[in-house]
Design a protein around this motif. Structure first.
Motif, PDB file in Angstrom:
ATOM      1  N   THR A  20       0.816  -1.224   0.000  1.00 46.26           N
ATOM      2  CA  THR A  20       0.000   0.000   0.000  1.00 46.26           C
ATOM      3  C   THR A  20       0.844   1.267   0.000  1.00 46.26           C
ATOM      4  O   THR A  20       0.299   2.368   0.019  1.00 46.26           O
ATOM      5  CB  THR A  20      -0.927   0.033   1.235  1.00 46.26           C
ATOM      6  N   TRP A  23       0.137   4.128  -2.537  1.00 45.95           N
ATOM      7  CA  TRP A  23      -1.097   4.882  -2.268  1.00 45.95           C
ATOM      8  C   TRP A  23      -0.819   6.033  -1.316  1.00 45.95           C
ATOM      9  O   TRP A  23      -1.255   7.166  -1.552  1.00 45.95           O
ATOM     10  CB  TRP A  23      -2.142   3.932  -1.684  1.00 45.95           C
ATOM     11  N   HIS A 220       4.793   1.926   7.629  1.00 43.36           N
ATOM     12  CA  HIS A 220       5.500   1.324   6.490  1.00 43.36           C
ATOM     13  C   HIS A 220       7.002   1.150   6.733  1.00 43.36           C
ATOM     14  O   HIS A 220       7.682   0.493   5.946  1.00 43.36           O
ATOM     15  CB  HIS A 220       5.287   2.159   5.231  1.00 43.36           C
ATOM     16  N   VAL A 254      -4.062  -2.216  -5.411  1.00 50.55           N
ATOM     17  CA  VAL A 254      -4.246  -0.845  -4.913  1.00 50.55           C
ATOM     18  C   VAL A 254      -4.301   0.135  -6.082  1.00 50.55           C
ATOM     19  O   VAL A 254      -5.132   1.049  -6.111  1.00 50.55           O
ATOM     20  CB  VAL A 254      -3.104  -0.461  -3.940  1.00 50.55           C
TER      21      VAL A 254
END
Length: 294
Positions: A20, A23, A220, A254
């Motif tokens: 992800t 994004w 992340h 995504v």
């Protein structure tokens, strides 16, 4: 809970989080230099807390270890800058697929610098990945593509894979050093590298940008490292390699769901070829009975 099951859950979560990242980079709305700087800054704070909690700050590190970790950190930061820049040019899907040529960069380094043998099987996987690359390159972006410079994006993703491989080779020299501590040194290097270039006089004005930047650093980077390194300690190599392909799959999903990007048939075949070849290389799939050096 069984160690293998726990490791599988941790690795799956780490790779899903990593998938992800594009994004959050795009939605932050910030220049890439600033995005990577704040990822390093928030990541450094998070990893500092983690290393302190694990008691990793009590030991003394030699100057050699710090220097090697710092060199790997410089390569990692350049890798992030290039990959994040590729997202807006070639799309998250294409950039991620091309980025997964990392195993072939490592094989090349192994042959060049460590006299590792190139088998017919490895060369075959390399050929399949190269064919996939050609399919991606020759496919013109469709009307829904958010890229502004498709070929530059592909080149950036390839360069990002190269610097990831450099970091991986360098990190091999740090066997026995706690991985969380290596990651802390790497993101601290990123802060020092990028501070002179980041736009610190005009900080993001909206809460959403700060939320995205903080998530990139805390989740992340900090959380993802904890999950991934925890899984690596529990799982056999072949299972680690298998689960690592959750990352590109999630990234492509995504891109489709969040940004409406649709790959052309040639791009789909090319991306699939690269991912299958990378899986074959990582997992040691054999295409031939003989493993005679090429």
């Amino acid at each position: 809970m069984d160690n293998t099951v726990r490791g599988t859950i941790e690795m799956t979560a780490a790779m899903a989080i990593l998938g992800t990242i594009g994004w959050f980079v795009v939605l932050s709305g910030q220049p890439i230099m600033d995005v990577v700087f704040w990822r390093c800054a928030f990541g450094a704070v998070t990893l500092l807390i983690i290393c302190a909690a694990l008691g990793l700050l009590r030991g003394r590190l030699s100057l050699r270890i710090v220097a090697i970790a710092a060199l790997g950190g410089a390569a990692i930061v350049i890798n992030w800058l290039l990959l994040f820049s590729a997202f807006s040019r070639a799309s998250i899907s294409i950039a991620t697929a091309v980025y997964n040529t990392q195993p072939f960069m490592l094989v090349g380094f192994g042959a060049l610098f460590f006299s590792e043998r190139l088998t017919v099987t490895k060369l075959t996987w390399l050929g399949i990945a190269f064919a996939g690359m050609l399919l991606i390159v020759q496919a013109a972006p469709d009307a829904g593509d958010h890229g502004t410079d498709y070929f530059a994006g592909i080149a950036m993703a390839l360069a990002a894979a190269f610097f990831w491989a450099v970091a991986a080779i360098v990190t091999k020299k740090l066997k026995g050093t706690p991985p969380h501590l290596i990651a802390l040194i790497q993101v601290c290097v990123g802060v020092l590298m990028l501070a002179p270039f980041a736009n610190l006089t005009h900080l993001p004005a909206d809460a959403r940008s700060w939320l995205m930047l903080a998530t990139l650093g805390i989740v992340h980077t900090g959380l993802m490292y904890i999950l991934m390194y925890g899984a690596i300690q529990k799982l056999p190599t072949h299972l680690q390699g298998s689960l690592s392909f959750i990352y590109p799959v999630v990234a492509i999903l995504v891109d489709v769901v969040a940004f409406g990007h649709r790959l052309q048939p040639a791009q789909i075949v090319g991306a699939a070829a690269i991912l299958v070849a990378a899986a074959g290389m990582n997992l040691g799939w054999s295409l031939w009975k003989s493993k005679v050096p090429a």
